[in-house]
Design an enzyme around this catalytic site. Sequence first.
Site, mmCIF file in Angstrom:
data_model
loop_
_atom_site.group_PDB
_atom_site.id
_atom_site.type_symbol
_atom_site.label_atom_id
_atom_site.label_comp_id
_atom_site.label_asym_id
_atom_site.label_seq_id
_atom_site.Cartn_x
_atom_site.Cartn_y
_atom_site.Cartn_z
ATOM 1 N N GLY A 221 4.910 48.525 33.269
ATOM 2 C CA GLY A 221 4.372 49.124 32.040
ATOM 3 C C GLY A 221 4.653 50.649 32.179
ATOM 4 O O GLY A 221 4.595 51.241 33.070
ATOM 5 N N TYR A 225 1.410 59.097 30.082
ATOM 6 C CA TYR A 225 1.596 59.980 31.064
ATOM 7 C C TYR A 225 2.134 59.543 32.340
ATOM 8 O O TYR A 225 2.627 60.328 33.460
ATOM 9 C CB TYR A 225 0.245 60.348 31.851
ATOM 10 N N ASP A 342 -11.971 58.051 28.810
ATOM 11 C CA ASP A 342 -10.575 57.413 28.455
ATOM 12 C C ASP A 342 -10.938 55.844 28.266
ATOM 13 O O ASP A 342 -10.000 55.145 28.767
ATOM 14 C CB ASP A 342 -9.365 58.112 28.826
#
Length: 518
Positions: A221, A225, A342
């Site tokens: 994946g 970042y 996040d």
Amino acid sequence: MAAMAPSPGRGAHKHGVIALILCLLVLQREAWGLLCYCEGLCPDHNNFNGTCEAKPNSFCFSAVETVYDVETDQWKEERTYGCLGPDELGLMQCRAYLTKHQRPKNISCCNESDRCNEHLLPQIIHHKPSVAPQGNFLESLLLVTLPLGFVALLAVIMTVWFRYRQRESSMLEYNKPLGLVIGPNDTLSDLIEQSSGSGSGLPLLVQRTIAKQIQLVQSVGKGRYGEVWLGRWRGEKVAVKIFFTTDEASWVRETEIYQTVLLRHENILGFIAADIKGTGSLTQMLLITDYHQLGSLYDYLQNTTLNYFSMIRLSLSTSCGISHLHTEIFGTKGKPAIAHRDIKSKNILVKRNGECCIADFGLAVKYVSENNELDFGNNRKVGTRRYMAPEVLNETINMSCFESLKMADMYSFGLVLWEIVRRCASESGDRYLLADEYQLPYFDCVPPDPSFEDMHEVVCVRGVRPDIPLRWHYNEVLKTMSKVIQECWHANPAARLTALRVKKTLYKFHVSDGTKIV
Ligand SMILES: Nc1ncnc2c1ncn2[C@@H]1O[C@H](COP(=O)(O)OP(=O)(O)OP(=O)(O)O)[C@@H](O)[C@H]1O
Ligand SMILES: *[C@@H]1O[C@H](CO)[C@@H](O)[C@H](O)[C@H]1NC(C)=O
Ligand SMILES: *[C@@H]1O[C@H](CO)[C@@H](O)[C@H](O)[C@H]1NC(C)=O
Ligand SMILES: [Mg+2]
């Protein structure tokens, strides 16, 4: 124990002293095994109603607190029983007081016998909740502190003594490099267990060695970042996150957070190693963690439908992870409180046992209450816009107040719960109601990659929140979930539930055998 062997040429009375100390140690060990009744805050959350073992010099407790019950929409008294660790002595004090939210709480402790807390029933006197008990309390405090003080003194003397012996008998060994060495047959869990005493992960040299020996198998994946790979170390699967060179700050931050003492938890992604190699534009930054084949919660929910059991398991375990992050642990080896900043379904991974763990700490903030110090690290990035709380979108959030950061996490967690609950099939009477299809929060009001302004308009100006499907109202479990969710994404941050509160509410639906709940 070679360190304890007497050195030649010492008097025979030394043997006597050592024997005496060993005896005391054994006696003390025995005194440690205090069993307490636990309910509500058991260490193993598959065992809601059981026992736990109090840490050395600690107590069993029984607590009562007035809490708001989202199920009945009323205030009620809630009892919790359990073990106080020495770390928690700072956190939970054996007395009556007002909590941060001005709610009365009364904690009684005991250590006379196993399960002594089972019938200890503190009360809440509502008329004058802030009066601290006196007299009796002082007496019992003395009764407790005197023997404890004696034991502590003994422990100090023994520690000093052993240190001294050790140094004397192994001066030569001090020249060897300190730390753990990787044995030929060690597995990752062996290594992590051996180093668990430090509380903050493997020694750096070992981390580098492991990182160098990893083979990358395939990419699983890509994020904003970096890219995540499946890797192998001596046949074991690991996840390797390779950061883009432009994003050194995220790697630094995430590595720092993972090295935090006492962060390890079953609902936090297990950290193995971090490494940085090369210089300049060819720098490679790696972060190695446990690999979870089912991928992120986002991936998992795409084509899995849930039942009550699996829905509660995902939700409860995520709340346990967030609660562990948010909680500060006091003591010499304490853990700072951490806000994630996040939280979203892509940053939560699903383990094979159906529980979740929290990942991605590139934006996390640490807080130590003692010096009221907020540590933002050096990362100037912001969270994912879709999951940003209204106070973040309209920039009214007080970034220097740690409580506000936790409340913003709870808003995002509310959206994640909504994503989970949609995928849970339900029934009403004898009708079976299909799960809703997977959707991202606000899928029907913003474009796929919403701008800050898009989100601000929807969440703050129009005050929109994701729809609660009608079918949720026909079923007790889903109805409770919808109340929890709405209290998490409340426009007023102070009105939101805490992670601990969500955890306690979901506990009530949790059963360990997978049978139907309602
Ligand atoms: N430890 C892991 N085990 C298995 N799969 C993982 C692991 N960590 C990440 N993944 C997979 O790799 C993907 C990319 O993760 P990454 O954290 O880089 O980006 P993201 O979370 O999707 O987005 P963002 O960069 O915004 O955080 C995840 O969505 C998940 O599917
Ligand atoms: C725990 O056990 C006590 C008695 O042993 C019982 O009264 C109580 O209802 C139990 N609670 C749960 C949640 O099972
Ligand atoms: C706490 O509980 C004890 C034991 O029942 C009771 O005597 C005391 O008054 C309570 N204190 C408060 C402030 O409620
Ligand atoms: Mg991520």
